[in-house]
Design an enzyme around this catalytic site. Structure first.
Site, mmCIF file in Angstrom:
data_model
loop_
_atom_site.group_PDB
_atom_site.id
_atom_site.type_symbol
_atom_site.label_atom_id
_atom_site.label_comp_id
_atom_site.label_asym_id
_atom_site.label_seq_id
_atom_site.Cartn_x
_atom_site.Cartn_y
_atom_site.Cartn_z
ATOM 1 N N GLY A 173 7.367 -43.534 -52.291
ATOM 2 C CA GLY A 173 6.355 -44.104 -51.816
ATOM 3 C C GLY A 173 6.443 -43.901 -50.215
ATOM 4 O O GLY A 173 7.116 -42.531 -49.885
ATOM 5 N N PHE A 228 10.545 -34.838 -38.239
ATOM 6 C CA PHE A 228 11.221 -34.797 -39.459
ATOM 7 C C PHE A 228 12.263 -36.070 -39.826
ATOM 8 O O PHE A 228 12.910 -35.903 -40.832
ATOM 9 C CB PHE A 228 11.730 -33.276 -39.759
ATOM 10 C CG PHE A 228 11.218 -32.120 -39.612
ATOM 11 C CD1 PHE A 228 10.326 -31.717 -40.870
ATOM 12 C CD2 PHE A 228 10.920 -31.572 -38.591
ATOM 13 C CE1 PHE A 228 9.259 -30.770 -40.638
ATOM 14 C CE2 PHE A 228 9.913 -30.470 -38.471
ATOM 15 C CZ PHE A 228 9.385 -30.213 -39.561
ATOM 16 N N LEU A 229 12.153 -36.897 -39.072
ATOM 17 C CA LEU A 229 13.226 -37.921 -39.100
ATOM 18 C C LEU A 229 12.909 -38.679 -40.562
ATOM 19 O O LEU A 229 11.696 -38.733 -40.819
ATOM 20 C CB LEU A 229 13.127 -38.818 -37.963
ATOM 21 C CG LEU A 229 11.980 -39.757 -37.569
ATOM 22 C CD1 LEU A 229 11.783 -40.872 -38.474
ATOM 23 C CD2 LEU A 229 12.153 -39.949 -36.148
ATOM 24 N N LYS A 230 13.977 -39.316 -41.242
ATOM 25 C CA LYS A 230 13.782 -40.190 -42.163
ATOM 26 C C LYS A 230 14.151 -41.593 -41.863
ATOM 27 O O LYS A 230 15.219 -41.962 -41.172
ATOM 28 C CB LYS A 230 14.890 -40.116 -43.219
ATOM 29 C CG LYS A 230 15.029 -38.477 -43.700
ATOM 30 C CD LYS A 230 16.192 -38.426 -44.933
ATOM 31 C CE LYS A 230 17.574 -38.362 -44.382
ATOM 32 N NZ LYS A 230 18.215 -37.387 -43.543
ATOM 33 N N GLU A 231 13.198 -42.467 -42.085
ATOM 34 C CA GLU A 231 13.355 -43.834 -42.074
ATOM 35 C C GLU A 231 14.770 -44.194 -42.413
ATOM 36 O O GLU A 231 15.119 -43.820 -43.687
ATOM 37 C CB GLU A 231 12.267 -44.759 -42.577
ATOM 38 C CG GLU A 231 10.742 -44.566 -41.551
ATOM 39 C CD GLU A 231 9.836 -45.397 -42.206
ATOM 40 O OE1 GLU A 231 10.081 -46.309 -43.012
ATOM 41 O OE2 GLU A 231 8.835 -45.028 -41.826
ATOM 42 N N CYS A 271 5.011 -41.446 -45.466
ATOM 43 C CA CYS A 271 4.832 -40.137 -45.513
ATOM 44 C C CYS A 271 4.406 -39.230 -46.758
ATOM 45 O O CYS A 271 3.324 -38.704 -46.594
ATOM 46 C CB CYS A 271 5.937 -39.258 -44.914
ATOM 47 S SG CYS A 271 6.134 -39.928 -43.162
#
Ligand SMILES: NC(=O)c1ccc[n+]([C@@H]2O[C@H](COP(=O)([O-])OP(=O)(O)OC[C@H]3O[C@@H](n4cnc5c(N)ncnc54)[C@H](O)[C@@H]3O)[C@@H](O)[C@H]2O)c1
Length: 479
Positions: free
Chosen positions: A268, A156-159, A271
């Site tokens: 965008g 579930f990480l966010k870039e 994911c």
């Protein structure tokens, strides 16, 4: 316990670096030999804050190494993470080619028990396919198929904040099914993530299918919130309301919360677009529709065009001779990821209408150029009207308008006086709602955010008089 991560991209490298930092001996494997060579040389092929330092520290301390040798990789880990890409197929479904190829590789090299953990975002039923692919290879080698378990641990990480997300997870979803290895698999995952469960239990245990679907549900929900707010913003524009007030007004409701309520020029990234498509495709394959998720996608496709539409309202369809500046190319700040970045759609639309486009991004310029070259393959003449600027002010020189597409911190407080001085026309179309419409009006800069009171945006006519006769823009549509 030793860990192997197969696939050394955004998720694989962050997973490997963080687990190494927790003390595990990690091998990161990738089939891309150039990528592995550069990692072995201490280079990091992606931009993710803090990742370079984390990898360097753990490499020097001998806790992480990189290989393209599948045999070595499978041999090393007690736990084998699969973290390869699951891009969209032509029909929108997730392409499982990389995942199943890794599964076959594991089956070809497995010699003792391995816990195979799927971290890639995959449709429900993929663990069964991975199991079958490994078993197929083991049977081919005349081996027992009882040497492994396959479980799900979606990421579930966010870039842009990936290391923090990994190291301080809200929750860790682990899907384990009944079977001969269930207790062992649970113990191994419990041990792996023990550091994150010390304060309170963060691991949410469930069956594999539920874990696989949880990841899609999370991304679809987040994407839906954005599209919902974008529709609300477009309505606010027509009605003369301000979506920023609405955001605060509804976000304060604890049932709603403040996150993911920002209107803008579309989402965008690697994911949301592909995962919403894949979810709709999964539902379709099972005779179901996902009306909310489908609408979320449609709204987003429309929203990516909103700034160009506004420009066209002011300047007409033919943008020949116009110079448009763009601030921000990455799909969000703190990453160089250009996958499905709305900027790519905007640039295509502008170039198609004959405009010259000059863009600046503090980090993603190199990746952007690579992405655009692919987008414009066979249309290099069109792309010749696109150029990268060395800095934000250079991008603005002689521009007829600025479009803000990524909310990088260094765009938050620009020197408006200097901007006005270098632009041919002081017009800002703000796709990330960074600026205060009233302040911009005081600066004499025509400004339009997304849902930030259209009447202020249309005050463009107030500053129109300042434009030189020869280059005066057409009046805005509703003036
Ligand atoms: N990027 C994100 O923010 C994010 C967040 C959560 C989940 N995910 C999911 O995680 C998965 C990986 O995403 P990513 O962004 O890290 O992808 P990525 O494209 O950055 O990295 C994937 C890596 O896998 C490698 N690879 C492909 N096939 C291989 C094989 N057979 N053997 C070894 N290596 C192979 C590629 O060379 C590439 O380096 C996807 O399913 C994605 O949906 C991504």
């Amino acid at each position: 316990m030793r860990v192997t991560v197969i696939g050394s991209g955004y998720v694989g490298l962050v997973t490997g670096a963080c687990l190494a930092d927790l003390g595990f001996k990690v091998v990161c494997m990738d089939k891309d030999e150039d990528k592995i060579r550069s990692l072995q040389d201490g280079e990091v092929p992606i931009f993710e804050p803090g990742l370079k330092e984390l990898l360097a520290r753990n490499r020097v301390d001998g806790r992480i190494r990189f290989t393209s040798d599948a045999c070595d990789a499978v041999e090393h880990g007690d736990i084998l993470f699969i973290a390869v890409g699951t891009p969209p197929s032509e029909d929108g479904s997730a392409d499982l080619g990389h995942v199943l190829s890794v599964a076959a590789t594991i089956g070809r090299h497995l010699k003792s028990f391995k816990l195979v953990v799927n971290k890639s975002t995959v449709p429900v039923g993929t663990a069964d396919k991975v199991r079958a692919a490994i078993s197929h290879e083991l049977l081919h080698r005349g081996m027992s198929t009882d040497q492994f378990d396959v479980i799900s641990n979606p990421e579930f990480l966010k870039e842009g904040a990936a290391i923090d997300d990994f190291m301080r997870p809200d929750r860790i979803v682990v899907g384990v099914d009944d079977g001969p290895h269930r207790a062992l698999s649970q113990r191994m995952m419990g041990d792996l993530y023990a550091s994150f469960n010390r304060h309170h239990a963060r691991t949410v245990w469930m069956d594999v299918r539920s874990a696989e679907l949880t990841k899609y549900a999370a991304n679809a929900m987040l994407a839906a919130r954005i599209s919902f707010m974008n529709e609300m913003a477009n309505l606010a524009d027509v009605l003369g309301a301000d979506v920023d007030h609405i955001r605060r007004g509804i976000g304060a409701d604890t049932r709603i919360g403040h996150s993911f309520l920002y209107a803008g020029s579309g989402y965008g990234g690697s994911c949301f677009p592909k995962d919403t498509q894949a979810l709709v495709s999964t539902a379709k394959a099972h005779g179901q529709s996902m009306a909310v998720v489908s609408a979320t996608e449609q709204v987003n496709e429309r929203q990516k065009l909103i700034l160009v539409q506004r420009l066209v309202e002011r300047m007409g369809e033919d943008l020949t001779g116009r110079k448009i500046a763009i601030w921000g190319l990455a799909f969000k700040p703190n990453t160089d990821d250009m996958r499905e970045a709305p900027s790519r759609v905007v640039i295509r639309q502008l170039l198609k209408r004959g405009a010259h486009v000059t863009a600046y991004d503090p980090v993603a310029s190199h990746e952007a150029m690579k992405a655009l070259r692919l987008d414009f393959e066979g249309e290099e003449g069109e792309l010749a009207r696109f150029e990268l600027a060395a800095n934000d002010m250079q991008a603005l020189e002689g521009a007829d308008a600025l479009m803000v597409l990524t909310e990088w911190k260094n765009f938050h407080n620009p020197d408006f006086a200097a901007m006005k001085a270098v632009m041919r026309h002081a017009l800002i179309l703000d796709g990330r709602n960074l600026y205060n419409p009233e302040a911009l009006l005081d600066w004499g800069i025509a400004y339009q955010g997304v849902g930030r009171r259209n009447d202020l945006a249309l005050s463009f006519s107030l500053v129109r008089d300042e434009l030189t006769e020869a280059s005066a823009l057409p009046a805005p549509l509703h003036a």
